[in-house]
Design an enzyme around this catalytic site. Structure first.
Site, PDB file in Angstrom:
ATOM      1  N   ASP A  13       7.220  12.118   5.273  1.00  0.00           N
ATOM      2  CA  ASP A  13       6.924  10.881   4.572  1.00  0.00           C
ATOM      3  C   ASP A  13       6.688   9.844   5.666  1.00  0.00           C
ATOM      4  O   ASP A  13       7.097  10.038   6.816  1.00  0.00           O
ATOM      5  CB  ASP A  13       8.109  10.487   3.679  1.00  0.00           C
ATOM      6  CG  ASP A  13       7.903   9.155   2.989  1.00  0.00           C
ATOM      7  OD1 ASP A  13       6.777   8.888   2.546  1.00  0.00           O
ATOM      8  OD2 ASP A  13       8.876   8.373   2.911  1.00  0.00           O
ATOM      9  N   ASP A  15       6.552   5.801   5.280  1.00  0.00           N
ATOM     10  CA  ASP A  15       7.290   4.534   5.214  1.00  0.00           C
ATOM     11  C   ASP A  15       8.789   4.806   5.060  1.00  0.00           C
ATOM     12  O   ASP A  15       9.211   5.463   4.119  1.00  0.00           O
ATOM     13  CB  ASP A  15       6.773   3.683   4.054  1.00  0.00           C
ATOM     14  CG  ASP A  15       7.076   2.214   4.244  1.00  0.00           C
ATOM     15  OD1 ASP A  15       7.292   1.799   5.399  1.00  0.00           O
ATOM     16  OD2 ASP A  15       7.082   1.464   3.256  1.00  0.00           O
ATOM     17  N   ARG A  53       1.581  -1.743  -7.621  1.00  0.00           N
ATOM     18  CA  ARG A  53       0.983  -3.049  -7.312  1.00  0.00           C
ATOM     19  C   ARG A  53       0.873  -3.930  -8.551  1.00  0.00           C
ATOM     20  O   ARG A  53       1.279  -5.102  -8.544  1.00  0.00           O
ATOM     21  CB  ARG A  53      -0.392  -2.839  -6.679  1.00  0.00           C
ATOM     22  CG  ARG A  53      -0.945  -4.082  -5.996  1.00  0.00           C
ATOM     23  CD  ARG A  53      -2.345  -3.839  -5.470  1.00  0.00           C
ATOM     24  NE  ARG A  53      -2.409  -2.633  -4.658  1.00  0.00           N
ATOM     25  CZ  ARG A  53      -3.523  -1.994  -4.337  1.00  0.00           C
ATOM     26  NH1 ARG A  53      -4.682  -2.443  -4.791  1.00  0.00           N
ATOM     27  NH2 ARG A  53      -3.506  -0.916  -3.591  1.00  0.00           N
ATOM     28  N   SER A 122       0.784   6.444   0.402  1.00  0.00           N
ATOM     29  CA  SER A 122       0.019   5.266   0.801  1.00  0.00           C
ATOM     30  C   SER A 122      -1.411   5.625   1.172  1.00  0.00           C
ATOM     31  O   SER A 122      -1.656   6.494   2.014  1.00  0.00           O
ATOM     32  CB  SER A 122       0.691   4.576   1.996  1.00  0.00           C
ATOM     33  OG  SER A 122      -0.133   3.547   2.498  1.00  0.00           O
ATOM     34  N   ASN A 124      -3.117   3.748   2.814  1.00  0.00           N
ATOM     35  CA  ASN A 124      -3.300   3.114   4.121  1.00  0.00           C
ATOM     36  C   ASN A 124      -2.689   3.938   5.257  1.00  0.00           C
ATOM     37  O   ASN A 124      -2.665   3.478   6.403  1.00  0.00           O
ATOM     38  CB  ASN A 124      -2.655   1.717   4.119  1.00  0.00           C
ATOM     39  CG  ASN A 124      -3.300   0.790   3.102  1.00  0.00           C
ATOM     40  OD1 ASN A 124      -4.486   0.538   3.148  1.00  0.00           O
ATOM     41  ND2 ASN A 124      -2.508   0.299   2.155  1.00  0.00           N
TER      42      ASN A 124
END
Length: 227
Positions: A13, A15, A53, A122, A124
């Site tokens: 993972d 984050d 979000r 993510s 990103n």
């Protein structure tokens, strides 16, 4: 029972395991709250962690009693603006933003010919890895757009294993969240949990923080389980 000698690869993972981008999300949402006139405080910031979000935006609007002030189209524009600002912030990441001990661990895995992939929800992730200067360590990154279900569904770690070209019993997955630990276990891999949230899902291996993660400690803990 998995033996240490069986392990050939690691699925990470991102984050909370390799780096921490929570402060960037918080900074971006704080900016949105200021835009819509909602007072920002730590309680609101904490309530947004792990929330999608659009749901996060709704919580910010409700906190300031602005939930009826914006059309759906305007809400989508606010959410898109937040994400764009967040993407600008994560471009400031440097190798100094890698969590304690994890660069040494990645080097150790690379030096010992272990395979590595990234199982992050993510979109990103590639940008983040590039900023941290570690994208070359990984065979691949699971594309979140290819997933039919998020964690705790095992799909993301199954795909991370496919990127490695290994069997589930040859892989250790690393996570800091309970949903992620359940995902790893569902994929049939050995679950390594980091931090108190991961501990609640009963991982196979557990470390209090990233600085404790090393091949020697993993070997020791697996040997204790075997014994």
């Amino acid at each position: 029972m998995v033996h240490f000698s069986d392990i050939k690869g690691f699925a990470f993972d991102l984050d909370g395991v390799i780096t921490d981008t929570a402060r960037f999300h918080e900074q971006a949402w704080h900016r949105t709250a200021d835009q819509v006139g909602t007072k920002w405080d730590q309680a609101l910031a904490s309530s947004l962690r792990g929330i999608s979000r659009m749901d996060s935006l709704e919580m910010i609007l409700k906190a300031g009693h602005h939930e009826n002030d914006y059309s759906e189209q305007e809400k989508e524009a606010l959410a898109d603006e937040k994400n764009h600002y967040y993407q600008q912030l994560i471009k400031k990441l440097t190798p100094n933003d890698i969590l304690p001990g994890m660069k040494s661990f990645l080097d150790e895995l690379k030096d010992n010919d272990y395979l590595m992939s990234v199982a992050s929800a993510s979109k990103n992730a590639p940008t983040i890895l590039q900023g941290l200067g570690i994208n070359d360590y990984f065979i691949g990154v699971v594309d979140p757009a290819s997933l039919h279900a998020g964690k705790p569904d095992p799909e993301i770690f199954v795909k991370a294993g496919q990127l490695l070209g290994l069997q589930a019993g040859q892989i250790i997955g690393l996570e800091d969240a309970a949903a992620g630990i359940r995902s790893i276990k569902g994929a049939g891999q050995t679950a390594l949990g980091i931090g108190p949230a991961a501990k609640t899902a009963d991982p196979d291996l557990y470390f209090n923080d990233t600085s404790e993660v090393s091949l020697a400690n993993i070997r020791d803990d697996l040997t204790k389980i075997e014994g």
